[in-house]
Design a protein around this motif. Structure first.
Motif, PDB file in Angstrom:
ATOM      1  N   LEU A 120       9.528   5.208   4.456  1.00 35.96           N
ATOM      2  CA  LEU A 120       8.491   5.357   5.477  1.00 35.96           C
ATOM      3  C   LEU A 120       7.770   4.035   5.722  1.00 35.96           C
ATOM      4  O   LEU A 120       7.414   3.706   6.861  1.00 35.96           O
ATOM      5  CB  LEU A 120       7.495   6.436   5.058  1.00 35.96           C
ATOM      6  CG  LEU A 120       8.027   7.876   5.046  1.00 35.96           C
ATOM      7  CD1 LEU A 120       6.958   8.832   4.511  1.00 35.96           C
ATOM      8  CD2 LEU A 120       8.463   8.300   6.437  1.00 35.96           C
ATOM      9  N   GLY A 121       7.545   3.276   4.657  1.00 37.67           N
ATOM     10  CA  GLY A 121       6.883   1.984   4.808  1.00 37.67           C
ATOM     11  C   GLY A 121       7.700   1.023   5.659  1.00 37.67           C
ATOM     12  O   GLY A 121       7.177   0.353   6.554  1.00 37.67           O
ATOM     13  N   VAL A 122       9.021   0.969   5.400  1.00 38.83           N
ATOM     14  CA  VAL A 122       9.911   0.120   6.211  1.00 38.83           C
ATOM     15  C   VAL A 122       9.927   0.598   7.662  1.00 38.83           C
ATOM     16  O   VAL A 122       9.952  -0.215   8.600  1.00 38.83           O
ATOM     17  CB  VAL A 122      11.342   0.128   5.621  1.00 38.83           C
ATOM     18  CG1 VAL A 122      12.309  -0.572   6.564  1.00 38.83           C
ATOM     19  CG2 VAL A 122      11.354  -0.546   4.256  1.00 38.83           C
ATOM     20  N   SER A 123       9.889   1.921   7.849  1.00 39.61           N
ATOM     21  CA  SER A 123       9.872   2.472   9.206  1.00 39.61           C
ATOM     22  C   SER A 123       8.623   2.049   9.965  1.00 39.61           C
ATOM     23  O   SER A 123       8.677   1.705  11.150  1.00 39.61           O
ATOM     24  CB  SER A 123       9.961   3.999   9.154  1.00 39.61           C
ATOM     25  OG  SER A 123      11.155   4.426   8.522  1.00 39.61           O
ATOM     26  N   ALA A 128       0.815  -1.220   0.000  1.00 43.84           N
ATOM     27  CA  ALA A 128       0.000   0.000   0.000  1.00 43.84           C
ATOM     28  C   ALA A 128       0.846   1.267   0.000  1.00 43.84           C
ATOM     29  O   ALA A 128       0.404   2.307  -0.497  1.00 43.84           O
ATOM     30  CB  ALA A 128      -0.935   0.001   1.212  1.00 43.84           C
ATOM     31  N   SER A 129       2.071   1.199   0.547  1.00 45.00           N
ATOM     32  CA  SER A 129       2.894   2.407   0.641  1.00 45.00           C
ATOM     33  C   SER A 129       3.383   2.901  -0.715  1.00 45.00           C
ATOM     34  O   SER A 129       3.873   4.033  -0.817  1.00 45.00           O
ATOM     35  CB  SER A 129       4.091   2.160   1.565  1.00 45.00           C
ATOM     36  OG  SER A 129       4.906   1.125   1.062  1.00 45.00           O
ATOM     37  N   VAL A 130       3.266   2.082  -1.752  1.00 44.85           N
ATOM     38  CA  VAL A 130       3.654   2.525  -3.103  1.00 44.85           C
ATOM     39  C   VAL A 130       2.483   2.430  -4.079  1.00 44.85           C
ATOM     40  O   VAL A 130       2.668   2.550  -5.293  1.00 44.85           O
ATOM     41  CB  VAL A 130       4.848   1.704  -3.639  1.00 44.85           C
ATOM     42  CG1 VAL A 130       6.094   1.951  -2.800  1.00 44.85           C
ATOM     43  CG2 VAL A 130       4.520   0.217  -3.679  1.00 44.85           C
ATOM     44  N   SER A 131       1.281   2.205  -3.566  1.00 41.49           N
ATOM     45  CA  SER A 131       0.135   1.943  -4.437  1.00 41.49           C
ATOM     46  C   SER A 131      -0.208   3.108  -5.350  1.00 41.49           C
ATOM     47  O   SER A 131      -0.505   2.916  -6.536  1.00 41.49           O
ATOM     48  CB  SER A 131      -1.088   1.570  -3.582  1.00 41.49           C
ATOM     49  OG  SER A 131      -1.413   2.631  -2.712  1.00 41.49           O
ATOM     50  N   THR A 132      -0.193   4.341  -4.848  1.00 40.89           N
ATOM     51  CA  THR A 132      -0.578   5.488  -5.676  1.00 40.89           C
ATOM     52  C   THR A 132       0.474   5.812  -6.727  1.00 40.89           C
ATOM     53  O   THR A 132       0.156   6.422  -7.755  1.00 40.89           O
ATOM     54  CB  THR A 132      -0.831   6.734  -4.811  1.00 40.89           C
ATOM     55  OG1 THR A 132       0.379   7.125  -4.162  1.00 40.89           O
ATOM     56  CG2 THR A 132      -1.897   6.458  -3.767  1.00 40.89           C
ATOM     57  N   SER A 181      10.878   6.566  -3.377  1.00 38.94           N
ATOM     58  CA  SER A 181      11.952   6.238  -2.435  1.00 38.94           C
ATOM     59  C   SER A 181      11.568   6.589  -1.007  1.00 38.94           C
ATOM     60  O   SER A 181      11.761   5.795  -0.078  1.00 38.94           O
ATOM     61  CB  SER A 181      13.240   6.979  -2.823  1.00 38.94           C
ATOM     62  OG  SER A 181      13.686   6.571  -4.092  1.00 38.94           O
ATOM     63  N   LEU A 182      11.004   7.787  -0.835  1.00 39.11           N
ATOM     64  CA  LEU A 182      10.577   8.194   0.495  1.00 39.11           C
ATOM     65  C   LEU A 182       9.447   7.307   0.998  1.00 39.11           C
ATOM     66  O   LEU A 182       9.403   6.945   2.188  1.00 39.11           O
ATOM     67  CB  LEU A 182      10.127   9.658   0.484  1.00 39.11           C
ATOM     68  CG  LEU A 182       9.631  10.226   1.826  1.00 39.11           C
ATOM     69  CD1 LEU A 182      10.736  10.138   2.871  1.00 39.11           C
ATOM     70  CD2 LEU A 182       9.148  11.658   1.657  1.00 39.11           C
ATOM     71  N   PHE A 226      -1.478   3.395   2.763  1.00 36.34           N
ATOM     72  CA  PHE A 226      -2.053   4.293   1.756  1.00 36.34           C
ATOM     73  C   PHE A 226      -1.760   5.746   2.095  1.00 36.34           C
ATOM     74  O   PHE A 226      -1.479   6.560   1.210  1.00 36.34           O
ATOM     75  CB  PHE A 226      -3.565   4.075   1.658  1.00 36.34           C
ATOM     76  CG  PHE A 226      -4.225   4.951   0.627  1.00 36.34           C
ATOM     77  CD1 PHE A 226      -4.187   4.611  -0.719  1.00 36.34           C
ATOM     78  CD2 PHE A 226      -4.865   6.124   0.997  1.00 36.34           C
ATOM     79  CE1 PHE A 226      -4.773   5.430  -1.677  1.00 36.34           C
ATOM     80  CE2 PHE A 226      -5.462   6.943   0.055  1.00 36.34           C
ATOM     81  CZ  PHE A 226      -5.417   6.593  -1.293  1.00 36.34           C
ATOM     82  N   LEU A 227      -1.812   6.087   3.367  1.00 35.13           N
ATOM     83  CA  LEU A 227      -1.500   7.449   3.804  1.00 35.13           C
ATOM     84  C   LEU A 227      -0.055   7.801   3.450  1.00 35.13           C
ATOM     85  O   LEU A 227       0.221   8.903   2.948  1.00 35.13           O
ATOM     86  CB  LEU A 227      -1.724   7.577   5.312  1.00 35.13           C
ATOM     87  CG  LEU A 227      -1.386   8.914   5.964  1.00 35.13           C
ATOM     88  CD1 LEU A 227      -2.236  10.026   5.368  1.00 35.13           C
ATOM     89  CD2 LEU A 227      -1.583   8.843   7.478  1.00 35.13           C
ATOM     90  N   VAL A 228       0.861   6.874   3.692  1.00 31.00           N
ATOM     91  CA  VAL A 228       2.271   7.084   3.345  1.00 31.00           C
ATOM     92  C   VAL A 228       2.416   7.313   1.850  1.00 31.00           C
ATOM     93  O   VAL A 228       3.138   8.217   1.393  1.00 31.00           O
ATOM     94  CB  VAL A 228       3.117   5.881   3.795  1.00 31.00           C
ATOM     95  CG1 VAL A 228       4.506   5.919   3.156  1.00 31.00           C
ATOM     96  CG2 VAL A 228       3.239   5.855   5.311  1.00 31.00           C
TER      97      VAL A 228
END
Length: 366
Positions: free
Chosen positions: A286-289, A193-197, A281-282, A271-273
Motif C-alpha cells: 500500500l505504501g508503494v501504491s 510511516a507505512s510500517v511504523s506501527t 507485507s500489505l 500512518f493510516l496505512v
C-alpha cells in the motif's frame, strides 16, 4: 505525545540504513530529476500563438511554427490565453509582440515570448527546446512561407527570432524544482510511516502503552509528528540543494508552508496505512501504491493534459498536483495561488484527522 515523538526520532536516526536513506534520498531525487528533465521528448501537445503584431511577417512565422510542430497542434488564441494554460488545455503559448515586423525590417534582434503551462512542464520544455534549436539552426536562412521565400533570401548575419520565457530569469530546470522538493518528502514519509506501527507490534510496545493508559490519539499524534519532522527536513534539504544547483526561484514562505503541509499529509497517509494493515507485507504494498499514485498525479510521469477529461479533473484535484501547481504558478507569475493552498490544507486536515482516529486500531482496549 512529545516523548513518543522524541523516542520515535531516536529509533529512526540510530539505524544507519534509515539515516543513510534520509540523507541520500533528496540528493538522488534532485540529481535524477534534473537529468531526466533534459531528456524529455516532444509528445502530443497543444501550442497557442497570440499574434499581437498582426503583420504578414508575424503570420508567416506562425505558419513556420506550424510546419515544425504539425499544424493541427497549433491554436490561435487571444489575450485570454492564461486560463487555457492553467486548465491544461494548452501546453504553452507563444506571444509575437507588437513591433515584431518593424524589427525584422531593420535587422534588429527579435524575440517571441514563450509562456509555459504550469501543469505539464516536461511538454512545455520539449516544445521550447525544439523550437529554440530549430530557430537557431535557421540563422541566415529563409524561414517564412515557401511561396514568398522563392523571392526573399536573408543575409547570413540577418538575426532570426528567438524564444524567451515570460520571466527571462527562469529556466525550465528551475520549474522542475517543485517536484524535486516535494517528492523527496513523499518518498521518505510514506516509506517509513507505512510500517511504523509494526515496529511497536514486533516488540510488543503497544502492550506497554496500554498498561500506561496512553490515549490512542496521543500515540498517533506522536508518531505522525516524528515522521512529519523527518519529511519536512528532507524537503528543506532538497530545497537547499536545488537553490544551490539551479538558483532559488521559489518563494521561501510559500514553499515552507507547502513543505510542512506536504510532509504532514503524506505522513498521515503512511500512518493510516500502517494502522489498518494486518501485516507488514500489505503495508509495504500500500505504501508503494501511495508513492506511485503521487508520482503519476503530480504530472511528472504522465502528462495530465493528455488524460481523459474525468481523469484529468481528478488528477488536478489531488493534493500532490495542487501543491506543485501552486509553486509553479508562483514561479511563473509571482502570485500566490490561494485556491490550491486551501485545497492542500483541506486534504491535510481530513487525512490527519482520520489518521489520528486510526490510532485506535493499534492501541486497543478490550
Amino acid at each position: 505525545m512529545f516523548r513518543i515523538t522524541v523516542v520515535e526520532l531516536k529509533r529512526i536516526l540510530k539505524k544507519r540504513s534509515s539515516l543513510m536513506m534520509i540523507i541520500a534520498s533528496p540528493v538522488l531525487v534532485v540529481l535524477i530529476s534534473l537529468l531526466f528533465m533534459q531528456g524529455y521528448n516532444l509528445q502530443t501537445m497543444k501550442l497557442g500563438i497570440y499574434n499581437e503584431d498582426n503583420s504578414i511577417w508575424s503570420s508567416l512565422v506562425m505558419r513556420f511554427v506550424g510546419t515544425i510542430l504539425r499544424q493541427e497542434n497549433i491554436v490561435k488564441v487571444d489575450q485570454n490565453y492564461e486560463e487555457l494554460l492553467k486548465e491544461g488545455k494548452l501546453n504553452a503559448v507563444i506571444v509575437i509582440p507588437k513591433g515584431f515586423a518593424a524589427k525584422l525590417y531593420s535587422k534588429q534582434p527579435t524575440q517571441m515570448i514563450f509562456i509555459p503551462s504550469p501543469i505539464d512542464l516536461h511538454l512545455s520544455a520539449a516544445i521550447y527546446n525544439v523550437l529554440d534549436s530549430v530557430l537557431a539552426d535557421f540563422q541566415g536562412s529563409a524561414f517564412f512561407d515557401p511561396k514568398v521565400l522563392r523571392y526573399i533570401f536573408t543575409e547570413s548575419d540577418y538575426p532570426v527570432p528567438r524564444l524567451t520565457l515570460k520571466n527571462s530569469e527562469l529556466r525550465f530546470s528551475d520549474l522542475i524544482s517543485p517536484f524535486v522538493v516535494f517528492f523527496t518528502a513523499i518518498l521518505i514519509t510514506v516509506s517509513l510511516a507505512s510500517v511504523s506501527t509494526f515496529l511497536d507490534r514486533e516488540k510488543n510496545l503497544h502492550e506497554m502503552f496500554l498498561v500506561y493508559n496512553l490515549p490512542a490519539w496521543k500515540y498517533a499524534c506522536g508518531k505522525i509528528l516524528a515522521y512529519t519532522f523527518i519529511g519536512a527536513s528532507v524537503s528543506f534539504i532538497a530545497y537547499t540543494l536545488t537553490a544551490i544547483l539551479i538558483g532559488d526561484s521559489l518563494g521561501f514562505f510559500v514553499t515552507s508552508v507547502l513543505i510542512l503541509l506536504n510532509a504532514l499529509l503524506h505522513t498521515s497517509v503512511g500512518f493510516l496505512v500502517s494502522s489498518i494493515s494486518p501485516d507488514k507485507s500489505l503495508a509495504n504494498i500500500l505504501g508503494v501504491s501511495v508513492i506511485g499514485i503521487s508520482l503519476f498525479s503530480s504530472g511528472f510521469a504522465i502528462p495530465i493534459s493528455n488524460l481523459p477529461d474525468i481523469l484529468r479533473r481528478i488528477a488536478m484535484s489531488t493534493p500532490v498536483f495542487r501543491t506543485m501547481y501552486a509553486l509553479r504558478v508562483y514561479q511563473l507569475e509571482h502570485t500566490v495561488d490561494n485556491r490550491s493552498i486551501f485545497v492542500v490544507l483541506l486534504w491535510t486536515t481530513v487525512l490527519f484527522s482520520i489518521s489520528v482516529l486510526s490510532g485506535k486500531f493499534v492501541i486497543r482496549r478490550g
